[in-house]
Motif scaffolding. Structure first.
Motif, PDB file in Angstrom:
ATOM      1  N   ASP A  74       0.808  -0.988   0.120  1.00 14.20           N
ATOM      2  CA  ASP A  74       0.272   0.275  -0.118  1.00 14.20           C
ATOM      3  C   ASP A  74       0.704   1.573   0.557  1.00 14.20           C
ATOM      4  OD1 ASP A  74       0.777  -0.204   2.391  1.00 14.20           O
ATOM      5  OD2 ASP A  74      -1.083   0.194   3.755  1.00 14.20           O
ATOM      6  N   ASP A  75       1.630   0.921   0.213  1.00 17.29           N
ATOM      7  CA  ASP A  75       3.387   2.509  -0.132  1.00 17.29           C
ATOM      8  C   ASP A  75       3.139   2.451  -1.930  1.00 17.29           C
ATOM      9  OD1 ASP A  75       3.524   2.602   2.240  1.00 17.29           O
ATOM     10  OD2 ASP A  75       5.815   0.908   2.297  1.00 17.29           O
ATOM     11  N   CYS A  76       2.831   3.914  -2.396  1.00 16.53           N
ATOM     12  CA  CYS A  76       3.160   4.455  -3.454  1.00 16.53           C
ATOM     13  C   CYS A  76       3.641   5.220  -4.284  1.00 16.53           C
ATOM     14  CB  CYS A  76       1.628   5.069  -4.062  1.00 16.53           C
ATOM     15  SG  CYS A  76       0.684   4.775  -5.770  1.00 16.53           S
ATOM     16  N   LEU A  77       4.453   4.728  -4.726  1.00 18.62           N
ATOM     17  CA  LEU A  77       5.454   6.209  -5.463  1.00 18.62           C
ATOM     18  C   LEU A  77       5.668   6.629  -6.661  1.00 18.62           C
ATOM     19  CD1 LEU A  77       6.620   3.936  -2.922  1.00 18.62           C
ATOM     20  CD2 LEU A  77       8.551   5.596  -2.923  1.00 18.62           C
ATOM     21  N   TRP A  78       5.686   7.624  -6.708  1.00 15.01           N
ATOM     22  CA  TRP A  78       5.279   8.086  -8.285  1.00 15.01           C
ATOM     23  C   TRP A  78       6.708   9.220  -8.675  1.00 15.01           C
ATOM     24  CZ3 TRP A  78       1.697   8.598  -4.648  1.00 15.01           C
ATOM     25  CH2 TRP A  78       1.457   9.885  -5.179  1.00 15.01           C
ATOM     26  N   ALA A  79       7.218   9.223 -10.373  1.00 14.13           N
ATOM     27  CA  ALA A  79       7.917   9.726 -10.060  1.00 14.13           C
ATOM     28  C   ALA A  79       7.746  11.312 -11.219  1.00 14.13           C
ATOM     29  CB  ALA A  79       9.768   9.544 -10.670  1.00 14.13           C
ATOM     30  N   THR A  80       7.708  12.018 -11.430  1.00 12.76           N
ATOM     31  CA  THR A  80       7.562  13.451 -12.652  1.00 12.76           C
ATOM     32  C   THR A  80       7.872  14.577 -12.279  1.00 12.76           C
ATOM     33  OG1 THR A  80       5.932  14.509 -13.556  1.00 12.76           O
ATOM     34  CG2 THR A  80       5.547  13.986 -11.129  1.00 12.76           C
ATOM     35  N   ASN A  81       8.626  14.945 -13.251  1.00 13.16           N
ATOM     36  CA  ASN A  81       9.514  16.138 -13.574  1.00 13.16           C
ATOM     37  C   ASN A  81       8.444  17.368 -12.903  1.00 13.16           C
ATOM     38  OD1 ASN A  81       8.283  16.197 -15.458  1.00 13.16           O
ATOM     39  ND2 ASN A  81      10.453  15.909 -17.183  1.00 13.16           N
ATOM     40  N   CYS A  82       6.958  17.138 -12.747  1.00 10.73           N
ATOM     41  CA  CYS A  82       5.790  18.345 -13.058  1.00 10.73           C
ATOM     42  C   CYS A  82       4.881  18.171 -11.937  1.00 10.73           C
ATOM     43  CB  CYS A  82       4.951  17.986 -14.283  1.00 10.73           C
ATOM     44  SG  CYS A  82       4.031  19.407 -14.566  1.00 10.73           S
ATOM     45  N   ASP A  83       4.898  19.627 -11.107  1.00  8.26           N
ATOM     46  CA  ASP A  83       4.451  19.376  -9.882  1.00  8.26           C
ATOM     47  C   ASP A  83       2.485  19.418 -10.123  1.00  8.26           C
ATOM     48  OD1 ASP A  83       6.715  19.039  -8.193  1.00  8.26           O
ATOM     49  OD2 ASP A  83       6.518  21.436  -7.986  1.00  8.26           O
ATOM     50  N   GLN A  84       2.373  19.716 -11.096  1.00 10.88           N
ATOM     51  CA  GLN A  84       0.716  19.528 -11.573  1.00 10.88           C
ATOM     52  C   GLN A  84       0.398  17.720 -11.680  1.00 10.88           C
ATOM     53  OE1 GLN A  84       2.813  22.187 -12.584  1.00 10.88           O
ATOM     54  NE2 GLN A  84       2.261  23.388 -11.636  1.00 10.88           N
ATOM     55  N   THR A  85       1.565  17.292 -12.029  1.00  3.10           N
ATOM     56  CA  THR A  85       1.093  16.029 -12.148  1.00  3.10           C
ATOM     57  C   THR A  85       1.254  14.728 -11.754  1.00  3.10           C
ATOM     58  OG1 THR A  85       1.655  16.478 -14.660  1.00  3.10           O
ATOM     59  CG2 THR A  85       1.180  14.140 -14.032  1.00  3.10           C
ATOM     60  N   ALA A  86       2.049  15.594 -10.844  1.00  7.56           N
ATOM     61  CA  ALA A  86       2.059  15.092  -9.364  1.00  7.56           C
ATOM     62  C   ALA A  86       0.666  15.686  -8.116  1.00  7.56           C
ATOM     63  CB  ALA A  86       3.197  15.512  -8.159  1.00  7.56           C
ATOM     64  N   ALA A  87       0.128  16.266  -8.336  1.00  2.00           N
ATOM     65  CA  ALA A  87      -0.562  16.692  -7.599  1.00  2.00           C
ATOM     66  C   ALA A  87      -1.696  16.226  -7.589  1.00  2.00           C
ATOM     67  CB  ALA A  87      -0.824  18.743  -7.379  1.00  2.00           C
ATOM     68  N   TRP A  88      -2.326  16.166  -9.675  1.00  2.00           N
ATOM     69  CA  TRP A  88      -3.322  15.386 -10.211  1.00  2.00           C
ATOM     70  C   TRP A  88      -3.323  14.002  -9.507  1.00  2.00           C
ATOM     71  CZ3 TRP A  88      -2.436  11.336 -13.600  1.00  2.00           C
ATOM     72  CH2 TRP A  88      -4.158  10.559 -13.909  1.00  2.00           C
ATOM     73  N   LEU A  89      -2.305  13.489  -9.506  1.00  2.00           N
ATOM     74  CA  LEU A  89      -2.254  11.787  -9.225  1.00  2.00           C
ATOM     75  C   LEU A  89      -2.605  11.826  -7.589  1.00  2.00           C
ATOM     76  CD1 LEU A  89      -1.428   8.763  -9.668  1.00  2.00           C
ATOM     77  CD2 LEU A  89       0.793   8.448  -9.369  1.00  2.00           C
ATOM     78  N   ALA A  90      -1.803  12.485  -7.184  1.00  4.42           N
ATOM     79  CA  ALA A  90      -2.175  12.192  -5.727  1.00  4.42           C
ATOM     80  C   ALA A  90      -4.164  12.746  -5.626  1.00  4.42           C
ATOM     81  CB  ALA A  90      -1.254  13.408  -5.359  1.00  4.42           C
ATOM     82  N   ASP A  91      -4.227  13.720  -6.081  1.00  5.61           N
ATOM     83  CA  ASP A  91      -5.666  13.991  -5.608  1.00  5.61           C
ATOM     84  C   ASP A  91      -6.813  12.866  -6.484  1.00  5.61           C
ATOM     85  OD1 ASP A  91      -5.580  16.210  -5.270  1.00  5.61           O
ATOM     86  OD2 ASP A  91      -6.158  17.252  -6.363  1.00  5.61           O
ATOM     87  N   GLU A  92      -6.491  11.907  -7.406  1.00  3.75           N
ATOM     88  CA  GLU A  92      -6.994  10.511  -8.316  1.00  3.75           C
ATOM     89  C   GLU A  92      -6.782   9.443  -7.298  1.00  3.75           C
ATOM     90  OE1 GLU A  92      -8.963  10.336 -10.741  1.00  3.75           O
ATOM     91  OE2 GLU A  92      -8.583  12.132 -11.648  1.00  3.75           O
ATOM     92  N   LEU A  93      -5.865   9.445  -6.365  1.00  2.00           N
ATOM     93  CA  LEU A  93      -5.259   8.592  -5.447  1.00  2.00           C
ATOM     94  C   LEU A  93      -6.380   8.971  -4.431  1.00  2.00           C
ATOM     95  CD1 LEU A  93      -1.939   7.490  -6.128  1.00  2.00           C
ATOM     96  CD2 LEU A  93      -3.788   6.011  -6.010  1.00  2.00           C
ATOM     97  N   LYS A  94      -6.227  10.086  -3.864  1.00  4.47           N
ATOM     98  CA  LYS A  94      -7.449  10.348  -2.164  1.00  4.47           C
ATOM     99  C   LYS A  94      -9.100   9.901  -2.750  1.00  4.47           C
ATOM    100  CE  LYS A  94      -6.943  14.047  -0.768  1.00  4.47           C
ATOM    101  NZ  LYS A  94      -6.494  13.211   1.279  1.00  4.47           N
ATOM    102  N   THR A  95      -9.691  10.458  -4.157  1.00  5.50           N
ATOM    103  CA  THR A  95     -10.911   9.960  -4.741  1.00  5.50           C
ATOM    104  C   THR A  95     -11.617   8.314  -4.513  1.00  5.50           C
ATOM    105  OG1 THR A  95     -10.471   9.275  -7.003  1.00  5.50           O
ATOM    106  CG2 THR A  95     -10.900  11.753  -6.039  1.00  5.50           C
ATOM    107  N   GLU A  96     -10.226   7.267  -4.294  1.00  8.89           N
ATOM    108  CA  GLU A  96     -10.283   6.284  -4.053  1.00  8.89           C
ATOM    109  C   GLU A  96     -10.066   5.646  -2.258  1.00  8.89           C
ATOM    110  OE1 GLU A  96     -11.748   4.586  -6.024  1.00  8.89           O
ATOM    111  OE2 GLU A  96     -11.784   5.991  -7.962  1.00  8.89           O
ATOM    112  N   TRP A  97      -9.304   6.153  -2.293  1.00  7.39           N
ATOM    113  CA  TRP A  97      -9.072   6.151  -0.795  1.00  7.39           C
ATOM    114  C   TRP A  97      -8.425   6.295   0.469  1.00  7.39           C
ATOM    115  CZ3 TRP A  97      -6.521   4.347  -5.092  1.00  7.39           C
ATOM    116  CH2 TRP A  97      -6.313   2.754  -5.327  1.00  7.39           C
TER     117      TRP A  97
END
Length: 203
Positions: free
Chosen positions: A116-139
């Motif tokens: 349940d530890d999810c790590l992701w790499a991107t060079n764009c803070d907005q993209t990182a925030a988008w994924l965080a928001d998408e994960l929060k909608t489920e968990w």
């Protein structure tokens, strides 16, 4: 898997983020319901003499809970446009492009998950925030979990990220060992031990 993600991040000039999916297993839809006996107000039976049971979904330790969670997680990642690695099923990649709803223009993302530890790499803070928001909608539907953050610690590994360089170390493990053997360290031992030294349980 995790070390490969950090290596990719350095090579691509990306930053690694981390989020621990809260109640990951119990949040997944269940393939069946279970019934559990439990006391209610100290009673095993109600006023009509009927045994009190509770209907429950996924329980830790259940035979299918791991599969239910993994199916749920994999489905979510695919809906978000991620492709799963055939060589390493814990690794995912999403190429740059619009989000599924067309509301976001995203940069590429490399993702790794360990239980349940999810790590992701991107060079764009907005993209990182988008994924965080998408994960929060489920968990994190009630919004009580700590937010995702730039990774500084993962799976017992201390992480120091700077542009073009990431250092992984076992500082937390060393600190734990120091605490565990503090008395011995204070007493003092030299290493290596002299040849022929015998150390028994008493020592």
């Amino acid at each position: 898997t995790i070390r490969m993600l950090f290596s990719l991040a350095v090579a691509k000039g990306a930053t690694v983020w981390i989020w621990d999916l809260p109640q990951a297993f119990t949040s997944a839809p269940t393939d069946r319901y279970r019934y559990m006996r439990s006391e209610f107000d100290g009673r095993e039976y109600d006023e009509n003499g009927v045994e009190i049971v509770y209907r429950v979904a996924n329980l830790y330790g259940g035979r299918t809970i791991g599969r239910n969670y993994q199916d749920y997680y994999n489905g979510k990642m695919r809906r978000l446009g991620f492709n799963q690695s055939h060589a390493d099923p814990a690794s995912w990649y999403r190429p740059a492009g619009p989000s599924a709803d067309g509301e976001h223009q995203l940069e590429e993302i490399w993702l790794a998950v360990y239980i349940d530890d999810c790590l992701w790499a991107t060079n764009c803070d907005q993209t990182a925030a988008w994924l965080a928001d998408e994960l929060k909608t489920e968990w994190d539907k009630d919004g009580t979990a700590p937010p995702a953050k730039v990774c500084d610690f993962a799976l017992g590994i201390n992480v120091a990220q700077t542009p073009g360089r990431t250092v992984l170390s076992s500082g937390a493990y060393i600190d734990k060992m120091v605490d565990e053997f503090a008395d011995d360290i204070e007493h003092g031992y030299s290493t290596p031990l002299p040849p022929g030294t015998n150390v028994g349980f008493a020592e």
